[in-house]
Design a protein around this motif. Sequence first.
Motif, PDB file in Angstrom:
ATOM      1  N   GLN A 268       0.899  -1.124  -0.017  1.00 43.37           N
ATOM      2  CA  GLN A 268       0.056   0.008   0.003  1.00 43.37           C
ATOM      3  C   GLN A 268       0.877   1.301   0.035  1.00 43.37           C
ATOM      4  N   THR A 269       2.038   1.311   0.630  1.00 46.42           N
ATOM      5  CA  THR A 269       2.833   2.283   0.656  1.00 46.42           C
ATOM      6  C   THR A 269       3.611   2.577  -0.617  1.00 46.42           C
ATOM      7  N   GLN A 270       3.881   1.443  -1.297  1.00 46.12           N
ATOM      8  CA  GLN A 270       4.347   1.535  -2.814  1.00 46.12           C
ATOM      9  C   GLN A 270       3.377   1.847  -3.688  1.00 46.12           C
ATOM     10  N   GLN A 271       2.097   1.384  -3.598  1.00 46.29           N
ATOM     11  CA  GLN A 271       1.024   2.041  -4.345  1.00 46.29           C
ATOM     12  C   GLN A 271       0.846   3.418  -4.251  1.00 46.29           C
ATOM     13  N   ALA A 272       0.927   3.897  -3.015  1.00 50.69           N
ATOM     14  CA  ALA A 272       0.888   5.460  -3.014  1.00 50.69           C
ATOM     15  C   ALA A 272       1.938   6.302  -3.424  1.00 50.69           C
ATOM     16  N   ALA A 274       3.613   4.909  -6.175  1.00 52.39           N
ATOM     17  CA  ALA A 274       3.455   4.896  -7.503  1.00 52.39           C
ATOM     18  C   ALA A 274       2.420   5.904  -7.985  1.00 52.39           C
ATOM     19  N   LEU A 275       1.258   6.097  -7.346  1.00 53.92           N
ATOM     20  CA  LEU A 275       0.136   7.028  -7.916  1.00 53.92           C
ATOM     21  C   LEU A 275       0.819   8.405  -7.780  1.00 53.92           C
ATOM     22  N   ILE A 276       1.650   8.720  -6.698  1.00 55.98           N
ATOM     23  CA  ILE A 276       2.249  10.142  -6.893  1.00 55.98           C
ATOM     24  C   ILE A 276       3.221  10.267  -8.165  1.00 55.98           C
ATOM     25  N   GLU A 277       3.954   9.147  -8.185  1.00 59.51           N
ATOM     26  CA  GLU A 277       4.856   9.288  -9.391  1.00 59.51           C
ATOM     27  C   GLU A 277       4.165   9.381 -10.535  1.00 59.51           C
ATOM     28  N   TYR A 278       3.087   8.667 -10.920  1.00 58.40           N
ATOM     29  CA  TYR A 278       2.242   8.436 -12.054  1.00 58.40           C
ATOM     30  C   TYR A 278       1.673   9.802 -12.444  1.00 58.40           C
ATOM     31  N   ASP A 279       1.059  10.364 -11.283  1.00 58.61           N
ATOM     32  CA  ASP A 279       0.497  11.760 -11.466  1.00 58.61           C
ATOM     33  C   ASP A 279       1.577  13.032 -11.840  1.00 58.61           C
ATOM     34  N   MET A 280       2.513  12.810 -11.191  1.00 61.73           N
ATOM     35  CA  MET A 280       3.725  13.965 -11.793  1.00 61.73           C
ATOM     36  C   MET A 280       4.313  13.626 -13.069  1.00 61.73           C
ATOM     37  N   ILE A 281       4.220  12.476 -13.490  1.00 63.22           N
ATOM     38  CA  ILE A 281       4.665  12.180 -14.759  1.00 63.22           C
ATOM     39  C   ILE A 281       3.736  12.649 -15.722  1.00 63.22           C
ATOM     40  N   SER A 282       2.606  12.228 -15.363  1.00 65.36           N
ATOM     41  CA  SER A 282       1.162  12.299 -16.470  1.00 65.36           C
ATOM     42  C   SER A 282       1.253  14.025 -16.807  1.00 65.36           C
ATOM     43  N   GLU A 283       1.368  14.784 -15.636  1.00 62.70           N
ATOM     44  CA  GLU A 283       1.378  16.327 -15.821  1.00 62.70           C
ATOM     45  C   GLU A 283       2.375  16.966 -16.530  1.00 62.70           C
ATOM     46  N   THR A 284       3.572  16.367 -16.644  1.00 61.98           N
ATOM     47  CA  THR A 284       4.675  16.914 -17.298  1.00 61.98           C
ATOM     48  C   THR A 284       5.031  16.090 -18.711  1.00 61.98           C
ATOM     49  N   ALA A 285       4.636  15.079 -18.984  1.00 58.82           N
ATOM     50  CA  ALA A 285       4.915  14.370 -20.099  1.00 58.82           C
ATOM     51  C   ALA A 285       3.657  13.918 -20.960  1.00 58.82           C
ATOM     52  N   ASN A 286       3.795  13.995 -22.481  1.00 56.20           N
ATOM     53  CA  ASN A 286       2.613  13.599 -23.280  1.00 56.20           C
ATOM     54  C   ASN A 286       2.198  12.207 -23.005  1.00 56.20           C
ATOM     55  N   GLU A 293       3.689   5.157 -19.632  1.00 59.34           N
ATOM     56  CA  GLU A 293       3.372   4.005 -19.681  1.00 59.34           C
ATOM     57  C   GLU A 293       3.868   2.924 -18.792  1.00 59.34           C
ATOM     58  N   GLN A 294       5.289   3.085 -18.604  1.00 54.79           N
ATOM     59  CA  GLN A 294       5.993   2.324 -17.379  1.00 54.79           C
ATOM     60  C   GLN A 294       5.339   2.637 -15.815  1.00 54.79           C
ATOM     61  N   ALA A 295       5.016   3.935 -15.668  1.00 56.15           N
ATOM     62  CA  ALA A 295       4.598   4.264 -14.314  1.00 56.15           C
ATOM     63  C   ALA A 295       2.895   3.564 -14.305  1.00 56.15           C
ATOM     64  N   ARG A 296       2.286   3.773 -15.359  1.00 56.36           N
ATOM     65  CA  ARG A 296       1.082   3.040 -15.222  1.00 56.36           C
ATOM     66  C   ARG A 296       1.043   1.606 -15.060  1.00 56.36           C
ATOM     67  N   ARG A 297       1.965   0.799 -15.911  1.00 56.84           N
ATOM     68  CA  ARG A 297       2.141  -0.709 -15.501  1.00 56.84           C
ATOM     69  C   ARG A 297       2.751  -0.967 -14.242  1.00 56.84           C
ATOM     70  N   ARG A 298       3.588  -0.135 -13.616  1.00 55.35           N
ATOM     71  CA  ARG A 298       3.950  -0.203 -12.271  1.00 55.35           C
ATOM     72  C   ARG A 298       2.943  -0.415 -11.198  1.00 55.35           C
ATOM     73  N   LEU A 299       2.164   0.613 -11.468  1.00 55.27           N
ATOM     74  CA  LEU A 299       0.733   0.923 -10.451  1.00 55.27           C
ATOM     75  C   LEU A 299      -0.257  -0.194 -10.773  1.00 55.27           C
ATOM     76  N   ASP A 300      -0.268  -0.697 -12.026  1.00 52.12           N
ATOM     77  CA  ASP A 300      -1.186  -1.928 -12.093  1.00 52.12           C
ATOM     78  C   ASP A 300      -0.630  -3.133 -11.266  1.00 52.12           C
ATOM     79  N   VAL A 301       0.582  -3.508 -11.423  1.00 53.59           N
ATOM     80  CA  VAL A 301       1.219  -4.683 -10.988  1.00 53.59           C
ATOM     81  C   VAL A 301       1.010  -4.394  -9.194  1.00 53.59           C
ATOM     82  N   ILE A 302       1.317  -3.302  -8.827  1.00 53.85           N
ATOM     83  CA  ILE A 302       1.154  -3.185  -7.221  1.00 53.85           C
ATOM     84  C   ILE A 302      -0.429  -3.379  -6.837  1.00 53.85           C
ATOM     85  N   GLU A 303      -1.298  -2.801  -7.778  1.00 55.31           N
ATOM     86  CA  GLU A 303      -2.786  -3.059  -7.181  1.00 55.31           C
ATOM     87  C   GLU A 303      -2.870  -4.519  -7.069  1.00 55.31           C
TER      88      GLU A 303
END
Length: 413
Positions: A268-272, A274-286, A293-303
Motif C-alpha cells: 500500500q505504501t508502494q501504491q501510494a 506509484a500514484l504520486i509518481e504517475y500523477d507527476m509524470i502525467s502532468e509533465t509528459a505527453n 506507460e511504465q508508471a501505469r504498468r508499475r501501478l497496475d502490478v502493485i494494485e
Amino acid sequence: MDSTLSQDELLEKEKKREKRKARRAALRAAAESGVVIRPLAPPARIRKRHYGLVLTFILIVLLPIAVSAYYLYTRAADQYASTLAFTVRSEDAASASDLLGGLSSTFGGSTSRDTDILYEFILSQEMVRKVETALNLSQRYGVLTDLDPVFGYHNEGTIEDLTDYWQRMVRISYDSASGLMELRVLAFTPEDATAIADEIYAESSTMINALSATARNDATRYAQEDLDLALERLKAAREALTSFRLTNQIVDPNADIQAQMGLLTTLQTQQAAALIEYDMISETANANDPRVEQARRRLDVIEARIADERQKFGAGGGTSGGVEYATTIAEFERLTVDREFAETAYAAALRALDSARASANRQSLYLAAYITPTAAEQSQYPQRGLIVTIIGIFAFLIWAIMSLVYYAVRDRR
C-alpha cells in the motif's frame, strides 16, 4: 390380777348372753312375721383345689428357683470380663475431582458405615474362625464343660455352634450416633478374657486396614486412569497440531498473519508512491511518453498484488484462496484450544495422582482405642442373684396366670 381377769371374763360372758338373747328375739320376731332367716355360712375349709394350688406353686415357682439357685451357686463356673472400647477414625484427603473443581468428597467413605461393618464382623463366623486359629478358642471355653455344662462350651461342636456361643460370651455396646463401640469379653480366667480381647482388637485393626487399603488402591487406580486418559488426549492434540503444520507448511499462523499484514502495508505504501509518481509524470509528459506507460504498468502490478494479498484474508471477493486461508486460521485456533485444554487436564490429573499416592502412604482409617483390654481381678459373671430373681418372677407369673385361668374355667361350669 386374778380378780381383774375374773371380772373381764364375767363381762365377756355377759356380752355373749345378751347377744344370744338379741338373736332369739330377732328369730321370734322373724317367725311371727313369716320371714325365713337362713343360718350363717360355715367357716371356710381347706379343699383339694387349695392343695393343688400349693402343690403347683411349689412345682412351678419354688422348685425352679431352688434348682437354678443350687446350680448357679454350686456348679456354675466363675466368668471374668475384659472390657475393650474403641472407635473408627478417618483421615481426610483431597480427591482428583476436588482438584479439577468437581464435587467435594471425603476420602475413605463414611466412618459410621465402617463401624457398622466392624460391628457385624466382630460377631461373624469369620472373626470366630480367626480367633479359634490364633488362640484355640474352643479349648479355652470348653475347659470347664464337665463341671458347668450350661455355661460351658462343648468341644465337639461345629463352627456354627462356636459362633452361637461366641455371641453369648462377647457382648457389644454400639452407639451409631457417636461411633463408639464397647466390648465385654467373658472367659473362665482373667488371662483368657484379656487374650481374646487383644485378639479381637488386632483382627479388627487388620480388617479396617484392609478396607482402608482397598479405598486407597481404588483412589490411586482411578487417578492413574484419569492421568492415562489425559495423557492420550494431550498426545492426540499435539499430533493433530503437528499434522496441521506439516500439511499447511505453517509453523505459527499468527506470525504468518503479521508477515502478511506487513507485506500488505508495504504494498500500500508502494501504491501510494506509484500514484504520486504517475500523477507527476502525467502532468509533465505527453501521452506517448514511455515513462507514463511504465508508471501505469508499475501501478497496475502493485494494485494486482494488493488484491491478491487481500484475497488471502477472504476480503478479495470470496475466492477459493481467501476462503482456504481463513479456514486454515480457524482450524489452527481450534487445535490450539484443544491442546491447551488437554495440557490443563493433564496437569490436574498429574496433581491428583500425586495426592492419591501421598494419601496411600499414610493410614486413612484406623482404630482408636480409648479403653485397652482390661484384666479382671474378681468374677462378676454369671450374675447369679439377677438370674435367680428373673427366674422367680417369670415362674410366679406363669403360676399366677395358670391359677387365674383355672378359676375362670371353674366359675363358668
